[in-house]
Structure formats: structure tokens, C-alpha cells
Design an enzyme around this catalytic site. Structure first.
Site, PDB file in Angstrom:
ATOM      1  CG  ASN A  76      -4.824   4.017   0.521  1.00  0.00           C
ATOM      2  OD1 ASN A  76      -4.106   3.464  -0.321  1.00  0.00           O
ATOM      3  ND2 ASN A  76      -4.599   3.923   1.819  1.00  0.00           N
ATOM      4  CB  CYS A  81      -4.002  -1.443   4.674  1.00  0.00           C
ATOM      5  SG  CYS A  81      -3.048  -1.434   6.170  1.00  0.00           S
ATOM      6  CD  GLU A 121      -5.235   4.816   5.859  1.00  0.00           C
ATOM      7  OE1 GLU A 121      -4.779   4.013   6.678  1.00  0.00           O
ATOM      8  OE2 GLU A 121      -5.683   4.466   4.756  1.00  0.00           O
ATOM      9  CE  LYS A 140      -7.117   1.287   3.995  1.00  0.00           C
ATOM     10  NZ  LYS A 140      -5.843   1.761   4.639  1.00  0.00           N
ATOM     11  CD  GLU A 199      -2.252   1.245   2.992  1.00  0.00           C
ATOM     12  OE1 GLU A 199      -1.668   0.634   3.907  1.00  0.00           O
ATOM     13  OE2 GLU A 199      -3.323   1.864   3.155  1.00  0.00           O
ATOM     14  CG  ASN A 239       2.073   1.476   4.471  1.00  0.00           C
ATOM     15  OD1 ASN A 239       2.803   2.439   4.360  1.00  0.00           O
ATOM     16  ND2 ASN A 239       1.900   0.630   3.479  1.00  0.00           N
TER      17      ASN A 239
HETATM   18  N1  ING Z   1      -3.202   0.605   8.719  1.00  0.00           N
HETATM   19  C1  ING Z   1      -3.678  -0.151   9.819  1.00  0.00           C
HETATM   20  C2  ING Z   1      -4.314  -1.478   9.437  1.00  0.00           C
HETATM   21  O1  ING Z   1      -5.524  -1.646   9.319  1.00  0.00           O
HETATM   22  C3  ING Z   1      -5.042  -0.165  11.882  1.00  0.00           C
HETATM   23  C4  ING Z   1      -4.554   0.653  10.726  1.00  0.00           C
HETATM   24  C5  ING Z   1      -4.182  -0.976  12.604  1.00  0.00           C
HETATM   25  C6  ING Z   1      -6.368  -0.151  12.182  1.00  0.00           C
HETATM   26  C7  ING Z   1      -4.662  -1.740  13.656  1.00  0.00           C
HETATM   27  C8  ING Z   1      -6.869  -0.892  13.231  1.00  0.00           C
HETATM   28  C9  ING Z   1      -6.029  -1.696  13.977  1.00  0.00           C
HETATM   29  O2  ING Z   1      -3.527  -2.410   9.301  1.00  0.00           O
HETATM   30  C10 ING Z   1      -3.837   0.941   7.564  1.00  0.00           C
HETATM   31  N2  ING Z   1      -3.108   1.658   6.699  1.00  0.00           N
HETATM   32  O3  ING Z   1      -5.001   0.622   7.333  1.00  0.00           O
END
Ligand code: ING
Length: 321
Positions: free
Chosen positions: A112, A174, A148, A129, A52, A199
Site C-alpha cells: 500500500n 491512513c 489489508e 504503509k 490513499e 480511507n
Molecule cells: N483504514 C482505517 C484507519 O486506520 C481503521 C482502519 C479504522 C483501523 C479505525 C482502526 C480503527 O483509518 C485504513 N485504511 O487504515
């Protein structure tokens, strides 16, 4: 049991990226992508999954205006001069790929996005996304932002499935991987392989979450989704510490059995590959997740009709015991 004459084998590569720092130019990043594409081709892969937002640092971690973000981090066209060397190498080697990037459309909208590129280096698919995590307000007390919802619109292309290289391929990005609807939307279109980049910060800015859970949740969503949808999954991280902000690695290739068949071991640029057997998915779709035989959508209407959780439905008379 009769063996099929020729198993549908496919050389899949996942190109994990180490950090991209604020100071790194797109040219330097694309050079890394080309090197990994060459390594993947040398290892008999015909498709490579990149992460991503692969061309830049994970910029949603920084507070800035949308205009500043667009100026520094968004692509106005795909391909473009900066990424052309990647498309040229792909055409020379006959290798297709998935590439995640920040898209600025001609009418100024921001997504995205990921593109699906075939072995002749032609863009044959685009996904935007849908599940945008994080927030749109400034959290000055947080160790970093996750903007985001400020920098991107919710994707408006649904979850398409394309046939490329004789395989039904779907894409997501992601956070999408955490939502079962993502995967079912594509397996109901007979997807056989779903590819994604991510990411994922190892820190949680909202509550004190043990850091090992980030990788644990990443593993279970990919393994469960591969199994429950009888699909192969290729998932590519951009990871390591970008200007001091750490993101998890664990790029992996997951079989329709739910088993992890290849996994990155470090947090730098690293190519993992597997000769995946697409007939494995067919087996699970025929015998376990035979949707036509076992699903009852009339019993699951709530999944589409409701956005947030609400009151329990009125009990049907016979459900009252
Ligand atoms: N990053 C993270 C993901 O979904 C996240 C954000 C992490 C949300 C952990 C909830 C819990 O892997 C992106 N870029 O979506």
C-alpha cells in the site's frame, strides 16, 4: 521580537475525493484528480495531497484472491498510461503532489504505497504503509472485510523524509497516523510537513463502536501529532459511500500548534488550501519540542525493544519507594 525578513510561506492543498465505485474506471478517476489539481493551482497551491489508494475503490473491503486483486487494483508502474494525464497536468502547472496507490513491484510484491512527485512531475520519493490494519482471513459474517493484511506486505522503506520545494516532507498512510512512532520517526529527521491519505470506514466490524468516534479519533491523532512533533499535516480522505460502504471525510490541514486551519465540509471531491507558515513549526521546535534539549532516549528503550505489551520491568531500587 525580531521578525524574520521573509516568512517561509507555502501553498498547500488537500484534494479530498468522494466515492470511487467498482464501476468507475481509472480514466474517470484520474480526470477528477486533474480537475482538483487545476483548482489547487488556481488557488496558489504548489503541492497537492491526494488520498490513499486514490485510483480505485477501497478494494480491501471485498474478499477475493490476491491474484484477482492484483489484476484489478494494482499498478505495475508509477507513472503509467492511466495516470499520465495527472503527471502531465502537474508538469504544466508546476505543482507537486502525493498520490496513494496499490503497488505491484517488478518481483511481484504488493504494498500500500504513496509517491512524492515534484513540480516537474518527477517521482522523488516512495513510502510503503507500515501499519496495516484489519485481517487476512475471510469473515463471511462481517458486513464487509478489511483485508489489508491479506493484500499488502508491511512497508519496508521505513519513514523517509525528503527535501522537496525547499521543505523537509515526510509521508505516511491512513492507519499509520494512529501510531505515535510514525510521526516521531519523521520529526527526528527534521520533517516540517507530513502528508497522508486515508480511507477510513465509518463502521467498525469488530465491535459496536459509536460512529462519531471514527471522526473524533481521526481529529485527535492529527492534532496531537502535529503539535507533539511541531509539523504541518495535510490529510486527504477518500470518503462518502462507495457502493454503499461509507467512509469518513474530514480532510484537513493542521498547524504545528495543533489547530485545524482548513477542513473539508462535505463528502465529495473537494479542494481545501492554506498558505502555511513553516516558521511556525520552527518556533515550536525551538521552544517546546526542542528534542535535543529535552529528550532522553536512554529512558525510552522499551519503545523500540518491545513489539507487544509485556510484563512490567524489574523496578530500579530507587523506584521502590
Ligand atoms: N483504514 C482505517 C484507519 O486506520 C481503521 C482502519 C479504522 C483501523 C479505525 C482502526 C480503527 O483509518 C485504513 N485504511 O487504515
Amino acid at each position: 521580537m525580531t521578525q524574520t525578513s521573509r516568512a517561509r510561506k507555502f501553498g498547500l492543498a488537500v484534494a479530498q475525493m468522494g466515492p470511487v465505485h467498482l464501476a468507475d474506471s481509472r480514466q474517470a478517476v484520474v480526470k477528477r484528480l486533474v480537475e482538483m489539481l487545476r483548482e489547487a493551482a488556481a488557488r496558489q497551491a504548489t503541492f497537492v495531497v491526494f488520498p490513499e489508494l486514490a485510483l480505485t475503490t477501497f478494494f480491501p473491503r471485498y474478499w477475493m484472491t490476491e491474484e484477482e486483486a492484483v489484476e484489478r487494483y494494482f499498478e505495475r508502474a508509477m507513472p503509467n498510461a492511466d495516470v499520465q494525464p495527472l503527471f502531465d497536468a502537474a508538469r504544466e502547472l508546476g505543482v507537486g503532489f502525493y498520490l496513494g496507490y496499490a503497488e505491484l513491484t517488478a518481483d511481484g510484491r504488493r504494498f500500500n504505497t504513496a509517491v512524492l512527485v515534484d513540480r516537474a512531475a518527477k517521482v522523488v520519493g516512495k513510502y510503503r504503509k507500515v501499519h496495516l490494519p484489519g485481517h487476512d482471513d475471510h469473515k463471511p459474517d462481517a458486513p464487509f472485510q478489511h483485508l489489508e493484511k491479506k493484500f499488502f506486505e508491511v512497508g519496508n522503506l521505513g519513514f523517509p523524509v525528503w527535501n522537496t520545494q525547499d521543505i523537509n516532507v515526510g509521508m505516511c498512510i491512513c492507519n499509520d497516523r494512529r501510531w505515535p512512532e510514525t510521526w516521531r520517526s519523521m520529526s527526528l529527521q527534521s520533517a516540517e510537513l507530513i502528508v497522508l491519505g486515508y480511507n477510513t470506514p465509518s463502521w467498525n466490524i469488530h465491535w459496536t463502536e459509536p460512529v462519531h468516534l471514527r471522526t473524533f479519533h481521526h481529529e485527535i491523532v492529527l492534532q496531537a501529532s502535529a503539535y507533539q512533533n511541531a509539523v504541518w499535516i495535510g490529510a486527504a480522505a477518500k470518503c462518502g459511500s462507495e457502493d454503499g460502504f461509507h467512509m469518513i471525510g474530514s480532510s484537513m490541514i493542521v498547524a504545528p500548534s495543533g489547530e485545524i486551519v482548513a477542513r473539508a465540509s462535505g463528502e465529495e471531491d473537494e479542494v481545501i488550501t492554506a498558505q502555511i507558515d513553516l516558521d511556525l513549526g520552527t518556533t515550536f521546535r525551538q521552544h517546546v519540542f526542542n528534542f535535543a534539549k529535552h529528550r532522553s532516549p536512554d529512558q525510552y528503550r522499551l519503545i523500540v525493544e518491545r513489539t507487544g505489551a509485556g510484563e512490567p520491568l524489574p523496578l530500579p531500587p530507587e523506584a521502590r519507594g
